[in-house]
Scaffold this motif. Sequence first.
Motif, PDB file in Angstrom:
ATOM      1  N   GLN A 454       0.835  -1.206   0.000  1.00 16.63           N
ATOM      2  CA  GLN A 454       0.000   0.000   0.000  1.00 16.63           C
ATOM      3  C   GLN A 454       0.867   1.253   0.000  1.00 16.63           C
ATOM      4  O   GLN A 454       0.575   2.235  -0.679  1.00 16.63           O
ATOM      5  CB  GLN A 454      -0.912   0.002   1.223  1.00 16.63           C
ATOM      6  CG  GLN A 454      -1.731   1.268   1.409  1.00 16.63           C
ATOM      7  CD  GLN A 454      -3.217   1.041   1.255  1.00 16.63           C
ATOM      8  OE1 GLN A 454      -3.880   1.877   0.692  1.00 16.63           O
ATOM      9  NE2 GLN A 454      -3.754  -0.038   1.741  1.00 16.63           N
ATOM     10  N   PHE A 455       1.962   1.194   0.756  1.00 16.95           N
ATOM     11  CA  PHE A 455       2.841   2.356   0.858  1.00 16.95           C
ATOM     12  C   PHE A 455       3.594   2.597  -0.446  1.00 16.95           C
ATOM     13  O   PHE A 455       3.596   3.716  -0.974  1.00 16.95           O
ATOM     14  CB  PHE A 455       3.835   2.161   2.004  1.00 16.95           C
ATOM     15  CG  PHE A 455       4.667   3.383   2.287  1.00 16.95           C
ATOM     16  CD1 PHE A 455       4.162   4.411   3.048  1.00 16.95           C
ATOM     17  CD2 PHE A 455       5.951   3.513   1.771  1.00 16.95           C
ATOM     18  CE1 PHE A 455       4.909   5.555   3.314  1.00 16.95           C
ATOM     19  CE2 PHE A 455       6.710   4.648   2.032  1.00 16.95           C
ATOM     20  CZ  PHE A 455       6.190   5.664   2.799  1.00 16.95           C
ATOM     21  N   ILE A 456       4.248   1.583  -0.985  1.00 17.19           N
ATOM     22  CA  ILE A 456       5.092   1.816  -2.166  1.00 17.19           C
ATOM     23  C   ILE A 456       4.263   2.131  -3.399  1.00 17.19           C
ATOM     24  O   ILE A 456       4.739   2.824  -4.306  1.00 17.19           O
ATOM     25  CB  ILE A 456       6.067   0.648  -2.430  1.00 17.19           C
ATOM     26  CG1 ILE A 456       5.326  -0.624  -2.840  1.00 17.19           C
ATOM     27  CG2 ILE A 456       6.943   0.397  -1.215  1.00 17.19           C
ATOM     28  CD1 ILE A 456       6.242  -1.774  -3.197  1.00 17.19           C
ATOM     29  N   TYR A 457       2.998   1.654  -3.412  1.00 16.42           N
ATOM     30  CA  TYR A 457       2.141   1.970  -4.557  1.00 16.42           C
ATOM     31  C   TYR A 457       1.619   3.402  -4.522  1.00 16.42           C
ATOM     32  O   TYR A 457       0.874   3.814  -5.400  1.00 16.42           O
ATOM     33  CB  TYR A 457       0.973   0.982  -4.645  1.00 16.42           C
ATOM     34  CG  TYR A 457       1.249  -0.176  -5.573  1.00 16.42           C
ATOM     35  CD1 TYR A 457       1.153  -0.022  -6.948  1.00 16.42           C
ATOM     36  CD2 TYR A 457       1.646  -1.412  -5.081  1.00 16.42           C
ATOM     37  CE1 TYR A 457       1.411  -1.077  -7.803  1.00 16.42           C
ATOM     38  CE2 TYR A 457       1.916  -2.473  -5.920  1.00 16.42           C
ATOM     39  CZ  TYR A 457       1.796  -2.299  -7.285  1.00 16.42           C
ATOM     40  OH  TYR A 457       2.066  -3.334  -8.142  1.00 16.42           O
ATOM     41  N   ARG A 458       2.034   4.173  -3.539  1.00 18.29           N
ATOM     42  CA  ARG A 458       1.740   5.604  -3.563  1.00 18.29           C
ATOM     43  C   ARG A 458       2.711   6.334  -4.484  1.00 18.29           C
ATOM     44  O   ARG A 458       2.484   7.482  -4.835  1.00 18.29           O
ATOM     45  CB  ARG A 458       1.825   6.165  -2.145  1.00 18.29           C
ATOM     46  CG  ARG A 458       0.792   5.570  -1.218  1.00 18.29           C
ATOM     47  CD  ARG A 458       1.034   5.911   0.234  1.00 18.29           C
ATOM     48  NE  ARG A 458       0.598   7.268   0.536  1.00 18.29           N
ATOM     49  CZ  ARG A 458       0.412   7.734   1.759  1.00 18.29           C
ATOM     50  NH1 ARG A 458       0.625   6.943   2.793  1.00 18.29           N
ATOM     51  NH2 ARG A 458       0.032   8.963   1.973  1.00 18.29           N
ATOM     52  N   GLY A 459       3.799   5.683  -4.863  1.00 15.71           N
ATOM     53  CA  GLY A 459       4.828   6.304  -5.688  1.00 15.71           C
ATOM     54  C   GLY A 459       4.655   6.015  -7.163  1.00 15.71           C
ATOM     55  O   GLY A 459       3.598   5.588  -7.634  1.00 15.71           O
ATOM     56  N   SER A 460       5.734   6.214  -7.906  1.00 18.79           N
ATOM     57  CA  SER A 460       5.670   6.192  -9.370  1.00 18.79           C
ATOM     58  C   SER A 460       5.372   4.822  -9.956  1.00 18.79           C
ATOM     59  O   SER A 460       4.934   4.726 -11.103  1.00 18.79           O
ATOM     60  CB  SER A 460       6.989   6.714  -9.953  1.00 18.79           C
ATOM     61  OG  SER A 460       8.091   5.961  -9.500  1.00 18.79           O
ATOM     62  N   ILE A 461       5.583   3.736  -9.193  1.00 25.54           N
ATOM     63  CA  ILE A 461       5.255   2.426  -9.773  1.00 25.54           C
ATOM     64  C   ILE A 461       3.758   2.283 -10.023  1.00 25.54           C
ATOM     65  O   ILE A 461       3.342   1.492 -10.870  1.00 25.54           O
ATOM     66  CB  ILE A 461       5.757   1.263  -8.899  1.00 25.54           C
ATOM     67  CG1 ILE A 461       5.190   1.341  -7.481  1.00 25.54           C
ATOM     68  CG2 ILE A 461       7.262   1.175  -8.905  1.00 25.54           C
ATOM     69  CD1 ILE A 461       5.364   0.052  -6.703  1.00 25.54           C
ATOM     70  N   ARG A 462       2.933   3.045  -9.283  1.00 28.99           N
ATOM     71  CA  ARG A 462       1.483   3.025  -9.535  1.00 28.99           C
ATOM     72  C   ARG A 462       1.192   3.527 -10.944  1.00 28.99           C
ATOM     73  O   ARG A 462       0.222   3.118 -11.589  1.00 28.99           O
ATOM     74  CB  ARG A 462       0.751   3.878  -8.500  1.00 28.99           C
ATOM     75  CG  ARG A 462      -0.777   3.803  -8.568  1.00 28.99           C
ATOM     76  CD  ARG A 462      -1.270   2.403  -8.238  1.00 28.99           C
ATOM     77  NE  ARG A 462      -2.706   2.292  -8.182  1.00 28.99           N
ATOM     78  CZ  ARG A 462      -3.400   2.186  -7.050  1.00 28.99           C
ATOM     79  NH1 ARG A 462      -2.775   2.196  -5.895  1.00 28.99           N
ATOM     80  NH2 ARG A 462      -4.701   2.040  -7.076  1.00 28.99           N
ATOM     81  N   GLU A 463       2.037   4.419 -11.427  1.00 31.70           N
ATOM     82  CA  GLU A 463       1.886   4.957 -12.782  1.00 31.70           C
ATOM     83  C   GLU A 463       2.680   4.143 -13.803  1.00 31.70           C
ATOM     84  O   GLU A 463       2.886   4.580 -14.923  1.00 31.70           O
ATOM     85  CB  GLU A 463       2.371   6.413 -12.805  1.00 31.70           C
ATOM     86  CG  GLU A 463       1.720   7.316 -11.769  1.00 31.70           C
ATOM     87  CD  GLU A 463       0.223   7.428 -11.963  1.00 31.70           C
ATOM     88  OE1 GLU A 463      -0.230   7.370 -13.122  1.00 31.70           O
ATOM     89  OE2 GLU A 463      -0.499   7.564 -10.950  1.00 31.70           O
ATOM     90  N   LYS A 464       3.136   2.954 -13.374  1.00 30.06           N
ATOM     91  CA  LYS A 464       3.915   2.052 -14.237  1.00 30.06           C
ATOM     92  C   LYS A 464       5.209   2.708 -14.704  1.00 30.06           C
ATOM     93  O   LYS A 464       5.644   2.536 -15.843  1.00 30.06           O
ATOM     94  CB  LYS A 464       3.075   1.574 -15.423  1.00 30.06           C
ATOM     95  CG  LYS A 464       1.764   0.890 -15.001  1.00 30.06           C
ATOM     96  CD  LYS A 464       1.051   0.279 -16.163  1.00 30.06           C
ATOM     97  CE  LYS A 464      -0.330  -0.252 -15.765  1.00 30.06           C
ATOM     98  NZ  LYS A 464      -0.291  -1.260 -14.710  1.00 30.06           N
ATOM     99  N   GLN A 465       5.813   3.482 -13.776  1.00 35.67           N
ATOM    100  CA  GLN A 465       7.074   4.155 -14.037  1.00 35.67           C
ATOM    101  C   GLN A 465       8.147   3.622 -13.081  1.00 35.67           C
ATOM    102  O   GLN A 465       7.830   3.136 -11.996  1.00 35.67           O
ATOM    103  CB  GLN A 465       6.927   5.670 -13.852  1.00 35.67           C
ATOM    104  CG  GLN A 465       5.931   6.327 -14.799  1.00 35.67           C
ATOM    105  CD  GLN A 465       6.346   6.184 -16.255  1.00 35.67           C
ATOM    106  OE1 GLN A 465       7.515   6.362 -16.609  1.00 35.67           O
ATOM    107  NE2 GLN A 465       5.384   5.837 -17.106  1.00 35.67           N
ATOM    108  N   PRO A 466       9.426   3.685 -13.455  1.00 38.99           N
ATOM    109  CA  PRO A 466      10.498   3.174 -12.597  1.00 38.99           C
ATOM    110  C   PRO A 466      10.520   3.864 -11.229  1.00 38.99           C
ATOM    111  O   PRO A 466      10.192   5.050 -11.113  1.00 38.99           O
ATOM    112  CB  PRO A 466      11.764   3.488 -13.390  1.00 38.99           C
ATOM    113  CG  PRO A 466      11.316   3.583 -14.813  1.00 38.99           C
ATOM    114  CD  PRO A 466       9.937   4.175 -14.759  1.00 38.99           C
ATOM    115  N   MET A 467      10.939   3.108 -10.209  1.00 38.86           N
ATOM    116  CA  MET A 467      11.060   3.665  -8.868  1.00 38.86           C
ATOM    117  C   MET A 467      12.191   2.952  -8.133  1.00 38.86           C
ATOM    118  O   MET A 467      12.324   1.728  -8.212  1.00 38.86           O
ATOM    119  CB  MET A 467       9.758   3.509  -8.081  1.00 38.86           C
ATOM    120  CG  MET A 467       9.743   4.266  -6.749  1.00 38.86           C
ATOM    121  SD  MET A 467       8.126   4.214  -5.925  1.00 38.86           S
ATOM    122  CE  MET A 467       8.283   2.690  -5.010  1.00 38.86           C
ATOM    123  N   ASN A 468      13.029   3.720  -7.434  1.00 42.17           N
ATOM    124  CA  ASN A 468      14.068   3.167  -6.578  1.00 42.17           C
ATOM    125  C   ASN A 468      13.475   2.912  -5.199  1.00 42.17           C
ATOM    126  O   ASN A 468      12.828   3.786  -4.626  1.00 42.17           O
ATOM    127  CB  ASN A 468      15.235   4.151  -6.451  1.00 42.17           C
ATOM    128  CG  ASN A 468      15.850   4.483  -7.794  1.00 42.17           C
ATOM    129  OD1 ASN A 468      16.058   3.600  -8.624  1.00 42.17           O
ATOM    130  ND2 ASN A 468      16.143   5.756  -8.024  1.00 42.17           N
TER     131      ASN A 468
END
Length: 487
Positions: A454-468
């Motif tokens: 739930q936490f990490i999907y608040r970031g750019s991976i939710r938009e199918k973009q790379p994330m560190n």
Amino acid sequence: MTAPTQARSYNYQAIEDAWTKGKIAVLDSMPGSGKTTAITDYLRKTELNHVIFVSPFKSEVEQELPKRKLKGLHYVHPRSGKGGKVTQLKELMAEGDKSSGNQLHRITCTHSAFTRLTSESFDQLGHYTLVIDETLDVIRQLDDVGLYTEYMLLGRGGFSEDSKHYQLNDQDWFDELHKVDKQFFETVSTTSKSKSPKKDFMFKLCQIAAHNQLYRYSKGKWFCMLPIELLTKAKRVIVMTHGFENSFMHCWLKIHKVEHHYIDNEKLGLVPEVTLKQELKSNLKLIELTKKLNDLAETRNYESFTKSHWDLLVDSKEIEDLKASLNHIVKEKLCADTSNIFWTCPKGHRTEVERLVPKLRGKVTLQKPLEIADVNEDFIEDDDIAESDEEKGKTHSSWLPCNIKARNDFGHITNCLYAFSLNPPPLVLNLLVKTSGISAKKINATFKLNNLLQFIYRGSIREKQPMNLCIIPADTRALLDDFLKHY
């Protein structure tokens, strides 16, 4: 939703098949699978009447569902005003939307309003198809019940040894007091032209008991648990979520011996999990820890970076020894600037971490104001709830709480630091294990993984973009590794 998800066609027989097995159907799939699109499309195509769509978010309830996803179907929602949203929800359930001209019973409401429905509305639920977006917060520990409060409660009621369920001896006693107090407070409010005073703690406990939601696990250990009738009294139910098995809500069903049946995702036509996991793996760059942080995890006989471990690190000043490692991860490995990272640790130690790592003191410019789930405020505890002073603004600190439902307001942020091994509250865990039959290991792992995702999907991976992504607790990282390799 992405264009490919919107373009998919759905086989609604998969929903009907689940309902033929029982009234409670669970649609369990990863973010991005298209489950919300599938269900709203189903509601549009079938034009179901007598529907209550329950969402954690006010914007979903008041804007996105009635004005976009379910546009033209005359969905209405309870509004603030006389009697409050719960009273208006009850009226809408009983009478429908009189403004629609044909008495439609299509309602959207928040988790907060729905979970405050009381027994007089349960029979009305029998007419309704419930669509519940995300699992309900079915249980919470009541930490402020001291010995004298317990003495007072036990003088007015008792509990069963089997279910731990507390009941008032005389329901009418509280109902009559409530009426008198309510009339008095309304009079005070009118004459003083101020808001009614807040209900005191004992009143809230009695109110929970009157709603059949109060439980006592052992001496001094009290809980609020939702009545199972919120689901069992409905005509039929869909719960849309991810990670339902061994979740608190799954335990709640098991406690009450209520069956659920999964909707076949493949038959329905959702994006396959194998595709979503491959996509997630390709977009996540997992950052390895420094030797010092690795050594810390390996030398401990129990989990690292839990709340208690953080307390120990800060109290003993050992946290100072990690300063270089934390700075190295943020500056050299994540290469994050102050406006392009979001992170978490226990709320009480946030300031200490920001002192050690200047790059974590930044502000993130939001694409829209931050929105957290609309919750029942009667018993909010100070356990990592978001900052109330900034949640309405256009910026927010890069720190975020890791245990609340929230929108994807950080979808443009490409760096994430997860520094918290978040466990279920021990007393809640013990209660669920004793009463549901599900093991502590399974509940704990599901709780950790669900909060992490739930936490990490608040970031750019939710938009199918790379994330560190850097996950410091070894046990939490292991859960993600296991999740990504099993599909």
